[in-house]
Each structure stands twice: as C-alpha cells, then as structure tokens.
Write a protein that holds these residues in place. Sequence first.
Motif, short mmCIF file in Angstrom:
data_model
loop_
_atom_site.label_atom_id
_atom_site.label_comp_id
_atom_site.label_asym_id
_atom_site.label_seq_id
_atom_site.Cartn_x
_atom_site.Cartn_y
_atom_site.Cartn_z
N LYS A 175 6.45 0.27 -8.79
CA LYS A 175 7.22 -1.12 -8.45
C LYS A 175 6.11 -2.16 -8.24
CE LYS A 175 9.64 -2.83 -4.31
NZ LYS A 175 11.02 -3.45 -4.97
N TRP A 176 5.26 -1.98 -7.39
CA TRP A 176 4.41 -3.09 -7.21
C TRP A 176 3.56 -3.47 -8.42
CZ3 TRP A 176 4.19 -0.83 -1.78
CH2 TRP A 176 5.16 -1.18 -1.10
N ALA A 177 3.29 -2.58 -9.26
CA ALA A 177 2.45 -3.04 -10.67
C ALA A 177 3.53 -3.74 -11.63
CB ALA A 177 2.12 -1.54 -11.27
N ARG A 178 4.65 -3.85 -11.12
CA ARG A 178 5.59 -4.56 -12.08
C ARG A 178 6.13 -5.82 -11.22
NH1 ARG A 178 8.72 -0.41 -11.75
NH2 ARG A 178 10.54 -1.04 -10.32
N ASP B 196 0.67 -1.24 -0.09
CA ASP B 196 0.08 0.00 0.16
C ASP B 196 0.80 1.21 -0.06
OD1 ASP B 196 -1.78 2.20 0.61
OD2 ASP B 196 -2.73 1.07 2.16
N PRO B 197 1.27 1.93 -1.23
CA PRO B 197 2.13 2.97 -1.17
C PRO B 197 1.87 3.84 -0.36
CG PRO B 197 1.53 2.06 -3.62
CD PRO B 197 0.68 1.56 -2.39
N GLN B 198 0.38 4.44 -0.24
CA GLN B 198 0.15 5.65 0.39
C GLN B 198 0.50 5.28 1.94
OE1 GLN B 198 -0.97 8.71 -0.55
NE2 GLN B 198 -1.22 8.06 -2.40
N SER B 199 0.13 4.20 2.54
CA SER B 199 0.46 4.03 3.95
C SER B 199 1.93 3.71 4.13
CB SER B 199 -0.17 2.47 4.19
OG SER B 199 -0.08 2.06 5.52
N VAL B 200 2.71 3.04 3.35
CA VAL B 200 3.98 2.72 3.51
C VAL B 200 4.72 4.48 3.56
CG1 VAL B 200 6.18 1.95 2.38
CG2 VAL B 200 4.03 0.55 2.36
N ALA B 201 4.45 5.18 2.44
CA ALA B 201 5.01 6.68 2.65
C ALA B 201 4.93 7.04 4.14
CB ALA B 201 4.39 7.13 1.33
N LEU B 202 4.04 6.88 4.62
CA LEU B 202 3.83 7.65 5.89
C LEU B 202 4.72 7.23 7.02
CD1 LEU B 202 -0.06 7.39 6.60
CD2 LEU B 202 1.13 9.32 5.44
#
Length: 155
Positions: free
Chosen positions: A64-67, A30-36
């Motif tokens: 990254k997680w799309a690939r 979850d990019p949004q959560s990780v970025a926090l």
Amino acid sequence: MTAQPLVPPFTRETAVAKVRRAEDAWNSRDPQSVALAYTPDSRWRNRSEWLQGREEIVGFLTRKWARELSYRLVKELWAHDDDRIAVRFAYEWHDDTGRWFRSFGNENWEFDGAGLMRVRHASINDVPIEEPARRYHWPLGRRPDGHPGLSELGF
C-alpha cells in the motif's frame, strides 16, 4: 514511557483516543509497527481484499505505502460500543506519476480484551484531486494536534 493500553469496554473518551492512536500509527507508514495493534490472527476486509494475520497485514501495508506516496490520514470516531468502534476517514496520497487522490472510507473494528483489533472491515473510495485541492499539508508523520479534523474540513 509507553502509553496506557486502551481496552474494552470503550467510553467515548477512550474510543476517541483509540482512533487517534490508530491514525498516528498509520501516518507513521511503518507496517511492522502498525501490525502490532492487531491480534496475531486478525481478520481484515480492505476494499475487496481479505487478509488474515499479522504477516499478511505487514505485506498489505508494505504494498500500500509503496504505491500510495506522501500518504496522510485523518480518522474520526463515528460510533462505539463495548468492544467495537466505527470510524470514518479520509487520506490523501499521490501515485508514482504525481497524480493526487483523496480516499474516503469507513471502518468497523472489533477488539479483544487486551485492546488488540481482531476484526477490521474497510470500505474505501478513491477520488482524483488536483494538487491545489489538497487539505493535508503537514510534514509526513503524525497529524499536528491543531490541524482540522474531518468535520472541520467539511469531509
């Protein structure tokens, strides 16, 4: 209930906990959560890519997680001092053609007083593997507590 923040100065126990929280977050994909977990102006070097700030981190992780499909990660503490942690890690993933890879790497982290990561340097190598060589078979998400770590797997 929200987990207590893990802030410098780190002890071995809090550094190990910080590494596991980072692993759990990245396994959420979850990019949004990780970025926090990073300062708003955090600086990264990931392989040969340089990023700054949460917006660039979110964009990077989204790509990254799309690939890197079926991504599963294990991190392990290597060393720490007051506000820095060194980590080694390995993750498994496949591309859109079904080819599997294990990516090995090292990260150097530096934290601010609130426990947010302000600097991250990552060096990573990808190794093609056959599907039977995979070692990470848990359902997508958090690695189960009983699953072996890197040392136990011989990585």
